[in-house]
Design a protein around this motif. Structure first.
Motif, mmCIF file in Angstrom:
data_model
loop_
_atom_site.group_PDB
_atom_site.id
_atom_site.type_symbol
_atom_site.label_atom_id
_atom_site.label_comp_id
_atom_site.label_asym_id
_atom_site.label_seq_id
_atom_site.Cartn_x
_atom_site.Cartn_y
_atom_site.Cartn_z
ATOM 1 N N MET A 1 -0.083 -3.109 -6.761
ATOM 2 C CA MET A 1 -1.534 -3.483 -6.930
ATOM 3 C C MET A 1 -1.777 -4.775 -7.388
ATOM 4 S SD MET A 1 -2.805 -0.480 -5.812
ATOM 5 C CE MET A 1 -4.415 -0.955 -6.378
ATOM 6 N N GLU A 2 -0.983 -5.259 -8.194
ATOM 7 C CA GLU A 2 -1.168 -6.601 -8.628
ATOM 8 C C GLU A 2 -1.057 -7.415 -7.521
ATOM 9 O OE1 GLU A 2 2.214 -9.046 -10.572
ATOM 10 O OE2 GLU A 2 1.016 -7.880 -12.043
ATOM 11 N N GLN A 3 -0.013 -6.992 -6.806
ATOM 12 C CA GLN A 3 0.226 -8.035 -5.365
ATOM 13 C C GLN A 3 -0.760 -7.810 -4.336
ATOM 14 O OE1 GLN A 3 2.613 -10.492 -4.911
ATOM 15 N NE2 GLN A 3 3.265 -10.009 -6.776
ATOM 16 N N LEU A 4 -1.579 -6.859 -4.258
ATOM 17 C CA LEU A 4 -2.582 -6.545 -3.395
ATOM 18 C C LEU A 4 -3.675 -7.524 -4.104
ATOM 19 C CD1 LEU A 4 -2.301 -2.925 -2.619
ATOM 20 C CD2 LEU A 4 -2.224 -4.587 -0.725
ATOM 21 N N GLY A 5 -3.973 -7.433 -5.185
ATOM 22 C CA GLY A 5 -5.174 -8.272 -5.614
ATOM 23 C C GLY A 5 -4.750 -9.637 -5.467
ATOM 24 N N ARG A 6 -3.545 -10.018 -5.589
ATOM 25 C CA ARG A 6 -3.153 -11.743 -5.206
ATOM 26 C C ARG A 6 -3.384 -12.136 -3.935
ATOM 27 N NH1 ARG A 6 2.952 -13.107 -3.954
ATOM 28 N NH2 ARG A 6 2.674 -15.159 -3.111
ATOM 29 N N ILE A 7 -3.108 -10.879 -2.703
ATOM 30 C CA ILE A 7 -3.465 -11.195 -1.556
ATOM 31 C C ILE A 7 -4.829 -11.488 -1.168
ATOM 32 C CG2 ILE A 7 -3.483 -10.204 0.932
ATOM 33 C CD1 ILE A 7 -0.531 -8.868 0.342
ATOM 34 N N LEU A 8 -5.849 -10.558 -2.042
ATOM 35 C CA LEU A 8 -7.281 -10.757 -1.668
ATOM 36 C C LEU A 8 -7.814 -12.081 -2.298
ATOM 37 C CD1 LEU A 8 -8.225 -6.826 -2.812
ATOM 38 C CD2 LEU A 8 -8.262 -8.098 -0.664
ATOM 39 N N GLU B 1 0.933 -1.085 0.005
ATOM 40 C CA GLU B 1 -0.061 0.241 -0.033
ATOM 41 C C GLU B 1 0.921 1.232 0.019
ATOM 42 O OE1 GLU B 1 -2.448 -0.594 3.438
ATOM 43 O OE2 GLU B 1 -3.804 -1.984 2.284
ATOM 44 N N THR B 2 1.862 1.322 0.860
ATOM 45 C CA THR B 2 3.033 2.366 0.691
ATOM 46 C C THR B 2 3.535 2.628 -0.584
ATOM 47 O OG1 THR B 2 3.305 1.902 3.239
ATOM 48 C CG2 THR B 2 4.829 3.309 1.929
ATOM 49 N N SER B 3 3.742 1.635 -1.174
ATOM 50 C CA SER B 3 4.534 1.466 -2.392
ATOM 51 C C SER B 3 3.715 2.090 -3.664
ATOM 52 C CB SER B 3 5.029 0.104 -2.859
ATOM 53 O OG SER B 3 5.469 0.071 -4.316
ATOM 54 N N ALA B 4 2.515 1.547 -3.522
ATOM 55 C CA ALA B 4 1.410 2.130 -4.618
ATOM 56 C C ALA B 4 1.141 3.344 -4.410
ATOM 57 C CB ALA B 4 0.277 0.971 -4.465
ATOM 58 N N ALA B 5 0.946 3.936 -3.335
ATOM 59 C CA ALA B 5 0.525 5.329 -3.031
ATOM 60 C C ALA B 5 1.663 6.228 -3.503
ATOM 61 C CB ALA B 5 0.374 5.729 -1.586
ATOM 62 N N ALA B 6 2.895 5.844 -3.413
ATOM 63 C CA ALA B 6 4.164 6.636 -3.542
ATOM 64 C C ALA B 6 4.232 6.674 -5.036
ATOM 65 C CB ALA B 6 5.399 6.018 -2.883
ATOM 66 N N LEU B 7 4.050 5.456 -5.744
ATOM 67 C CA LEU B 7 4.318 5.498 -7.240
ATOM 68 C C LEU B 7 3.347 6.041 -8.100
ATOM 69 C CD1 LEU B 7 5.775 1.753 -7.675
ATOM 70 C CD2 LEU B 7 6.847 3.658 -7.941
ATOM 71 N N GLN B 8 2.005 6.118 -7.649
ATOM 72 C CA GLN B 8 0.948 6.778 -8.116
ATOM 73 C C GLN B 8 1.178 8.333 -8.001
ATOM 74 O OE1 GLN B 8 -2.527 4.862 -6.703
ATOM 75 N NE2 GLN B 8 -2.457 3.226 -7.964
ATOM 76 N N ILE C 1 -16.986 1.050 5.794
ATOM 77 C CA ILE C 1 -16.867 0.119 4.785
ATOM 78 C C ILE C 1 -16.048 -0.989 4.791
ATOM 79 C CG2 ILE C 1 -16.750 2.299 3.176
ATOM 80 C CD1 ILE C 1 -13.767 1.572 2.631
ATOM 81 N N GLY C 2 -15.777 -1.515 6.197
ATOM 82 C CA GLY C 2 -15.113 -2.585 6.441
ATOM 83 C C GLY C 2 -13.774 -2.674 5.860
ATOM 84 N N ALA C 3 -13.038 -1.597 5.410
ATOM 85 C CA ALA C 3 -11.756 -1.888 4.710
ATOM 86 C C ALA C 3 -10.612 -2.245 5.742
ATOM 87 C CB ALA C 3 -11.407 -0.726 4.102
ATOM 88 N N ARG C 4 -9.464 -3.222 5.558
ATOM 89 C CA ARG C 4 -8.480 -3.234 6.344
ATOM 90 C C ARG C 4 -7.394 -2.559 5.977
ATOM 91 N NH1 ARG C 4 -7.456 -9.598 6.642
ATOM 92 N NH2 ARG C 4 -7.543 -9.418 4.506
ATOM 93 N N GLY C 5 -7.559 -2.018 4.737
ATOM 94 C CA GLY C 5 -6.403 -1.215 4.290
ATOM 95 C C GLY C 5 -6.462 -0.449 3.204
ATOM 96 N N ARG C 6 -5.404 0.040 2.532
ATOM 97 C CA ARG C 6 -5.510 0.751 1.353
ATOM 98 C C ARG C 6 -6.112 0.185 0.116
ATOM 99 N NH1 ARG C 6 -3.416 5.822 0.182
ATOM 100 N NH2 ARG C 6 -2.306 6.878 2.064
ATOM 101 N N ALA C 7 -5.609 -1.147 0.121
ATOM 102 C CA ALA C 7 -6.062 -2.108 -0.997
ATOM 103 C C ALA C 7 -7.657 -2.203 -1.125
ATOM 104 C CB ALA C 7 -5.626 -3.564 -0.930
#
Length: 819
Positions: A556-563, A537-544, A789-795
């Motif tokens: 983002m690809e890896q966050l999708g993989r975790i999900l 999440e830190t990386s995605a925010a910084a790169l975007q 919204i029941g979110a656990r983080g940025r993903a």
């Protein structure tokens, strides 16, 4: 005549229609194009089509005699005032003295006269209309099966070549291999009709499968084997010799243009304008003067010997076809040409070094520039190998590797690297470059485990060389291999070592990219999910925030993989569909393939097996084209499970055999690659003996051609009733509700605004700055909206924002900063 000529004008329907329209509206139409493109044949076809009569045809030579002028004037006088025909065809050579003035006078004297001329360039007569004939198109062969009629319509060069081959070898049956060779021959010949004709007529002497080798050895020599004049629909001495046709087109060119041709012929990828201007740095160059260079380029473009294309907003690239290159590359270059070639190569190498250091959005422009220079770099590499300049060859190979993933030429780059002997006497920097390049390519194409030795030694050598940046890059590459061989602690130490160095160098982009790699590694380790999420999440925010959408695809690809691993498929689909659309938009096929595989897992979980199979199949085709053997294992195993779901058990058996055989060849065991999920699909059936598997897959482990052929056929037969929706676009990914049609989260307007900015990649500090509130206030809003919204983080928050279209279309650009 139309029936005889039809094969010569196949693929030129648009030009035929355009020519007829021009002849109906203009008094002078000039057919232009390079030597051998078929201007004469095309003109004869038009003459027959409009039934103008063959006696209106005049072949003009370089002398353009008074006798011929008189004959043309007499015909024009006889035709004047007659309803039909009123057309004169002048088949002219380049640089014919006095032709333009003669044509202008002829038109002035006869108001109802029309003229069709063939020439390398415009005649320059008032009212002239031009129709430029281009070489015929050559399309890529489909990855599986034999092409259909539509493909041949899109590849008229191949259709013409095969027509000529069959005229001398009527018994030849075209297999996929023969068609692939035909495509390669047509591409080498640049789709030039005269060359295609001459090569096709050699098939009774040199089979199709051997023609490319002969062309690469001596193209002009191979095409100089004269067929009988009867084989040409238009027996013309110029048309029977490709060399004579080309040389005839050089008439009237100034000496500077001929020298320039010999320079550009040394560069298979052509030369950019900035590179050509470097020739002026050599005092012995005949093109020292910038105006002289521009005049020479203009002459060569007008003569259709050079093609010009826009390379960027302020630069152009000049190229010539392979046959002209062969004509001007014969023998050793003159000293002035050699000096110019050296200057251009030095310029290109320096530019490539600078381009390799570019980070962020600017990388795409550099990658496009490098794509134009790729063939030149490969040629330079081969020249270094011939000269024994090993260190320089390694430096070029290192640069080739940095662009190979983007261009999809990893197999070519690896073959080049493997051709360099591992010489122990090399200095540390050269050895470090060689091992980093070889290890990196092997890791991408097979597995990081198989590259462990090269990558670990590269780390040691970069330490000795005291190159901090390259050491950090080596640590980062080694971290993935260390995870498989040495475990999590070693991988974490390597990745964090790279991050520390990049922080010292104040390289925000590299820090963010390295943090993404660390998160991807952690996602493979039990008990490290929260740490992985935080890193990603830190990386995605910084790169975007830095504006690099492509680099942000990894976290983002890896966050999708975790999900996916956690079974949160709705959330995963949103994140991955959005990422897939972004990767398609920037042409990053490497990550398109990874996104397809992860989305296929989502489809399987939802019971959409046909959709999953199609995703895996598209991904497998990409993996084969890019040479990604490790990725192909993942695709094949996923295909196995998907095919079982649609009842294609025989094909599932085939894909399982191909996957296991490839695993054995790569020594992969249970691992595929960092972006794959923790589980391994498709390995629950009993293993077939290796001999049986190899026979089943056609005797060759790579590429898995039988799979591409048979599975494509199966998927075409899948009933519409079980077909699934196509992949979402980026806009659709932001609009879909995946089962939720109405938000019922109780978010306040401020929380909705902050959620949208989070989804666009902005950090808390950037949001605070944009909304002119304190960072503590932003933090409180984020905590509240996560709870609602029941979110656990940025993903989760990003997926939610995309799902309901809360992400602003054009968020203000901001720079990443530590929170």
């Amino acid at each position: 005549m139309e029936k005889t000529m039809d094969w010569l004008v196949r693929g030129r329907a648009a030009e035929v229609d355009e020519a007829a329209s021009l002849l109906a509206a203009a008094r002078l139409v000039t057919l232009t194009g390079p030597a051998g493109v078929g201007k004469t044949v095309f003109a004869r076809f038009l003459l027959d089509k409009i039934e103008a009569g063959g006696d209106s045809w005049f072949s003009v030579d370089e002398t353009f005699t008074d006798e011929l002028r008189s004959r043309i004037r007499e015909y024009a006088a006889r035709a004047s005032g007659v309803q039909s025909p009123r057309l004169i065809v002048l088949d002219t050579p380049p640089g014919c003295a006095g032709l333009a003035a003669f044509v202008e006078g002829l038109l002035d004297s006869h108001d109802d006269l029309r003229i069709l001329a063939t020439s390398r360039g415009r005649l320059g007569v008032p009212g002239e209309r031009q129709l430029h004939l281009h070489p015929l198109r050559v399309e890529d062969l489909p990855l599986s099966g034999l092409p259909d009629d539509d493909w041949f319509d899109q590849s008229p060069a191949v259709a013409m070549y095969l027509d000529r081959v069959q005229s001398v070898c009527p018994e030849l049956v075209f297999s996929r291999e023969t068609l692939a060779e035909s495509v390669a021959v047509c591409r080498y010949l640049g789709g030039l009709p005269l060359a295609l004709h001459l090569a096709g007529m050699r098939a009774n002497v040199v089979p199709v499968q051997g023609q490319l080798r002969e062309l690469e050895r001596s193209a002009l020599g191979f095409l100089a084997l004269r067929p009988s004049a009867d084989s040409m629909p238009v027996p013309d001495e110029r048309a029977l010799s490709i060399r004579r046709s080309f040389e005839a087109g050089l008439g009237g060119l100034p000496p500077a243009a001929l020298v320039l041709l010999r320079v550009i012929a040394r560069f298979p990828g052509g030369c950019s304008m900035p590179a050509l201007r470097r020739m002026r740095s050599d005092e012995t160059s005949p093109l020292n003067d910038g105006q002289e260079l521009l005049n020479a380029l203009s002459d060569l473009v007008d003569a259709a010997i050079l093609a010009v294309g826009e390379e960027g907003p302020d630069s152009y690239r000049f190229t010539m076809d392979s046959l002209h290159r062969a004509l001007f590359r014969d023998g050793e270059p003159e000293p002035d040409v050699s000096l110019a070639v050296i200057a251009i190569r030095r310029h290109t190498l320096a530019r490539a070094k600078d381009a390799a250091l570019i980070r962020g959005p600017g990388w795409e422009d550099q990658a496009r520039w490098f794509a134009g220079e790729y063939l030149n770099m490969m040629d330079h590499f081969a020249d270094c190998r011939r000269r024994g300049a090993t260190s320089e060859a390694i430096e070029i190979a290192d640069l080739l590797y940095r662009f190979s993933v983007h261009s999809g030429r990893m197999e070519t780059a690896l073959r080049a690297v493997e051709s360099i002997p591992a010489i122990e006497e090399l200095d540390n920097v050269s050895r470090a470059r060689l091992l980093s390049t070889r290890g990196g390519l092997i890791a991408q194409m097979a597995s990081f485990t198989s590259a462990y030795t090269d990558l670990s030694e590269a780390v040691v050598l970069w330490k000795l060389a005291r190159d901090r940046r390259r050491l950090a890059e080596a640590w980062l590459a080694f971290a993935s291999a260390a995870l498989e061989v040495d475990g999590w602690n070693a991988a974490k130490e390597a990745a964090e070592g790279a991050i520390a160095i990049f922080q010292e160098l104040d390289d925000e982009w590299a820090v963010a990219r390295s943090t993404a790699v660390l998160g991807a590694l952690a996602a493979d380790v039990n008990g490290k999910e929260e740490f992985a999420r935080h890193c990603l999440e830190t990386s995605a925010a910084a790169l975007q925030s830095l504006g690099d959408v492509k680099a942000a695809s990894l976290p983002m690809e890896q966050l999708g993989r975790i999900l996916v691993d956690n079974g949160e498929y709705d959330q995963a689909a949103i994140v991955l569909e959005h990422g897939l659309a972004e990767m398609r938009a920037v042409g990053d096929r490497f990550h398109v393939s990874a996104h397809l595989n992860l989305l296929a897992l989502v489809d399987l979980a939802a019971g959409h097996t046909a959709a999953a199979a199609r995703r895996y199949m598209e991904s497998l085709q990409i993996a084969v084209e890019l040479g990604l053997r490790g990725r192909a294992v993942w695709c094949l195993e996923g295909l196995t499970e998907s095919l079982k779901g649609i009842g294609a058990l025989a094909e599932a058996r085939l894909t399982a055999a191909a996957a296991l055989s490839l695993r054995e060849e790569l020594d992969l065991h249970d691992w595929v690659e960092p972006c794959s999920p923790k589980r391994v699909s498709g390995r629950d059936e009993p293993e077939l003996p290796r001999a049986v598997r190899i026979a089943l897959i056609g005797g060759t482990v790579w590429p898995p051609r039988p799979v591409l052929d048979s599975v494509n056929d199966v998927l075409l037969r899948v009933p519409d009733a079980i077909q699934d929706r196509p992949p979402l676009t980026a806009a659709e990914a932001g609009e879909t509700t995946l089962g939720r049609s109405v938000r019922s989260d109780g978010l306040t307007p401020r929380e909705i605004e902050i959620l949208g900015l989070l989804g666009s990649g902005m950090t808390s500090r950037a949001i605070a700055s944009r909304l002119v509130i304190s960072i503590d206030t932003v933090g409180r809003h984020i905590t509240n909206l996560y709870r609602k919204i029941g979110a656990r983080g940025r993903a989760d928050a990003t997926a939610y924002a995309l799902r309901f279209g809360l992400v602003p279309e054009t968020p203000a650009p901001v720079r990443a900063s530590a929170e």
